[in-house]
Structures are given as structure tokens and as C-alpha cells.
Write an enzyme that holds these catalytic residues in place. Structure first.
Site, short mmCIF file in Angstrom:
data_model
loop_
_atom_site.label_atom_id
_atom_site.label_comp_id
_atom_site.label_asym_id
_atom_site.label_seq_id
_atom_site.Cartn_x
_atom_site.Cartn_y
_atom_site.Cartn_z
N ALA A 135 0.86 -1.19 0.00
CA ALA A 135 0.00 0.00 0.00
C ALA A 135 0.89 1.23 0.00
CB ALA A 135 -0.93 0.02 1.21
N VAL A 170 0.82 3.68 1.86
CA VAL A 170 1.11 4.19 3.21
C VAL A 170 1.87 3.18 4.07
CG1 VAL A 170 -0.80 5.82 3.24
CG2 VAL A 170 -1.19 3.47 4.02
N TYR A 171 2.33 2.09 3.50
CA TYR A 171 3.14 1.14 4.26
C TYR A 171 4.57 1.65 4.35
CZ TYR A 171 -0.60 -2.39 3.83
OH TYR A 171 -1.79 -3.07 3.90
N GLY A 172 5.11 1.60 5.57
CA GLY A 172 6.49 2.01 5.78
C GLY A 172 6.60 3.35 6.47
N SER A 178 7.63 0.70 1.70
CA SER A 178 7.36 -0.67 1.27
C SER A 178 7.34 -0.77 -0.25
CB SER A 178 6.02 -1.16 1.85
OG SER A 178 5.69 -2.44 1.35
#
Length: 343
Positions: free
Chosen positions: A56, A58-60, A66
Site C-alpha cells: 500500500a 502508506v506502508y512504511g 514498502s
């Protein structure tokens, strides 16, 4: 791993999808999975025939890390060998105060986010683009028409929907039908053998419309791995947890995953695992993979290659009808739902 058709589409995906929400994620100031570890995990997944990768925007920490890790790993590989999924909804800039159009599913926000996702992944298109949440503030027609434009432009192959109610999914499918727009072909709900909320209506829609189901948290946050023990026979929320494990410090884990039914399901899974010379995690994943009413591809995450190897081992587990039904009976003893039973 074997491959299966993704719902009503013609695309074939591995039996398990690799979830990458830990890539580049910081917890209490500690990086959970760095770039090198992420690439080792992707290498291991790839070596077992895994081709379905979920992320996604917004991951990381910061957001987008990400996707960047995956993009770096893909460089030099054949893009067509992999099925990539990402998501849109939440504010991307996690460090600043979001503006009025920095989240949601408006045409403006979707258009602002898709190019960044493609750039970080180093690809010209996504195989699956999920809406990360339902947006009450944006008409679903606007969202679907914008996503349809992305399909027409070759930037997205299929649309996916994560975390919504059955009525919302039904409304979106109806709008797609009457307006001639692309429809959701994949869903990503919270669903596992011990899940205590009623998802029957939601799964009814997916089964009727031949929509793939890719459950997240298929091991109930680690509960179905069998590493936790019941501490009090009269209180299902009292648990003995290994030092440093999620259940030892996370109240959300207790409130969200622990129930009387959950322990009964875990007991059934442990018994089946012993009979099959498998681990509870492998049996819990196999139970999801063996759903007959719809394509079910659980999303598994891992901190180490050993954890990933264990999860991928679910592909080698063969549940008998009796074993499958014993887990289903423990799972649905309270509500009598037919979901999870073999026909």
C-alpha cells in the site's frame, strides 16, 4: 505453490499472497524489516513460486517505503512474472498535517497517488488497485469512474476493495453494473478461522459474484500459530504469551482476537495439526485456502524467512473433509452459519 484464478478474472495467482506492511515500518523507533531483509523475504517467496505481492502507498516509515523496497527488488526481474497489488485512501504524507484533499477516494486524491505508487514500484501498471477503505464523503460513482479511467489507460488491470460492509460492496457492484464501470474483482476483508464477527453476508456477495477473497491477518495476529496458551478457563482474554510476543503487550490483540470461540477453534486446529504433522499456522491457512464457495488467497506476512517457510508450508497440507469440518464446527458453533463448510 499451486496457482488459482483470481475470482472471475483470467489472471492466475499463487495460493498465498505475500503482505509487505512490515517493510520499512518503525515500531517504537525500531525498524521491523529493512531493505535487505525485505529482499531476502521476497527471494524466499519467489523461490516457492509465489507471484502475488500486496502493499500500500502508506506502508512504511516514511510512507511509500514498502513500495520502494519492492520496486528495488523487481528491478532486473521480469515484471510479467508477478501480480502486484497496492492501495489508496489514507493521507500519504504521514509527517505533515493533511490538507482537505489529501485523503479519501476523490478523483483528485486517486489521481495524485497513482503516479507515485507506480514510480516507487518501478512499473507502468498495477495488477490490482484496492480502495483501502470506503469513503463516505465521495460518491462511489466518482471513485469507480476514476478507477475505470486508470484501467482504460493501462495503469491498472483490476479493482479491489479492502475493509467494507456487505451493503457497501453490493452498492458498488450495482453502480458498476448500471453505469458500465469496472467492478471490484478482489476483496480484502479481515477473516480467519477464529473471527468472531459475522461475515456471512459479505462472503455471500463474494461467492455470488465470483469475487476473490484475500483475507488479511489470516492467523489472527499470531493467535492461530498456537504460541499462546489460555491462562484462565473462565476468562478467554487471559493469555500466557511468550516474552516479547504481540499478545504480551498489545491490549488491542486481546480485545480483537481473543474469545471463547477462538480458543475452541485453536484447540481444533492444534488437534488437526498433530494429525497431519503440520503446525497450527499451516492448518489455519490451509483451512482458508480450501474454501469452496469462492477463491480464497490468504495474505501472509513474515518477519523472518523461517516464518515465511512455515507459512508457505501450508501449500503441502492436505485436510480431509472430517478435519476441515471439525474446524468449521468449532468456528460456527454459536451462529450456525454455513460458511466454511464443504458442500
Amino acid at each position: 505453490m499451486d496457482y488459482r484464478r483470481l475470482g472471475s478474472t483470467g489472471t492466475q495467482v499463487s495460493e498465498l499472497c505475500f503482505g509487505t506492511w512490515r517493510f520499512g515500518r518503525e515500531t517504537n523507533g525500531v525498524l521491523e524489516t529493512d531493505r535487505e531483509q525485505a529482499h531476502e523475504l521476497l527471494d524466499a517467496f519467489d523461490a516457492h513460486g509465489g507471484n502475488f505481492i500486496d502493499t500500500a502507498n502508506v506502508y512504511g516509515s516514511p510512507h511509500g517505503t514498502s513500495e520502494e523496497y519492492i520496486g528495488d527488488w523487481l528491478a532486473g526481474r521480469e515484471r510479467e512474472d508477478y501480480v502486484l497489488a497496492s492501495k489508496v485512501y489514507f493521507p500519504f504524507d504521514g509527517w505533515g498535517e493533511p490538507g482537505p484533499n489529501d485523503s479519501g477516494l476523490s478523483r483528485k486524491h486517486i489521481r495524485a497517488q497513482i503516479e507515485g505508487t507506480l514510480d516507487r514500484l518501478g512499473t507502468e501498471y498495477l495488477d490490482v488497485y484496492y480502495i483501502h477503505r470506503w469513503d463516505d464523503e465521495t460518491p462511489i460513482e466518482e471513485t469507480l469512474s476514476t478507477l475505470t479511467e486508470l484501467v482504460d489507460e493501462g495503469k491498472v488491470n483490476y479493482l479491489g476493495a479492502s475493509t467494507m460492509a456487505a451493503w457497501q460492496l453490493t452498492k458498488a457492484l450495482w453502480k458498476s453494473d448500471v453505469e458500465g464501470l469496472e467492478r471490484f474483482e478482489v476483496t480484502q476483508p479481515l477473516f480467519h478461522a477464529a473471527y468472531r464477527d459475522d461475515v456471512a453476508d459479505y462472503l455471500d456477495v463474494c461467492a455470488d459474484q465470483d469475487i476473490a477473497v484475500c483475507p488479511y491477518s489470516p492467523l489472527a495476529g499470531g493467535f492461530l500459530t498456537g504460541k499462546y496458551e489460555r491462562a484462565d478457563p473462565d476468562d478467554p482474554k487471559q493469555v500466557k504469551a511468550p516474552d516479547g510476543s504481540r499478545g504480551s503487550f498489545d491490549d488491542r490483540f486481546s480485545n480483537f482476537y481473543l474469545s471463547e470461540r477462538g480458543w475452541e477453534v485453536l484447540d481444533a486446529i492444534r488437534a488437526v495439526a498433530d494429525e497431519n504433522d503440520a503446525t497450527p499456522a499451516q492448518v489455519a491457512l490451509r483451512w482458508l485456502m480450501d474454501q469452496e464457495a469462492f477463491t480464497c488467497v490468504p495474505i501472509v506476512g513474515a518477519r523472518t524467512t523461517d516464518q515465511l517457510e512455515e507459512n508457505v508450508g501450508a501449500a503441502d497440507v492436505d485436510l480431509s473433509t472430517d478435519q476441515f469440518e471439525r474446524i468449521a464446527e468449532a468456528r460456527y458453533a454459536e451462529d450456525g452459519s454455513r460458511w466454511g463448510h464443504r458442500s
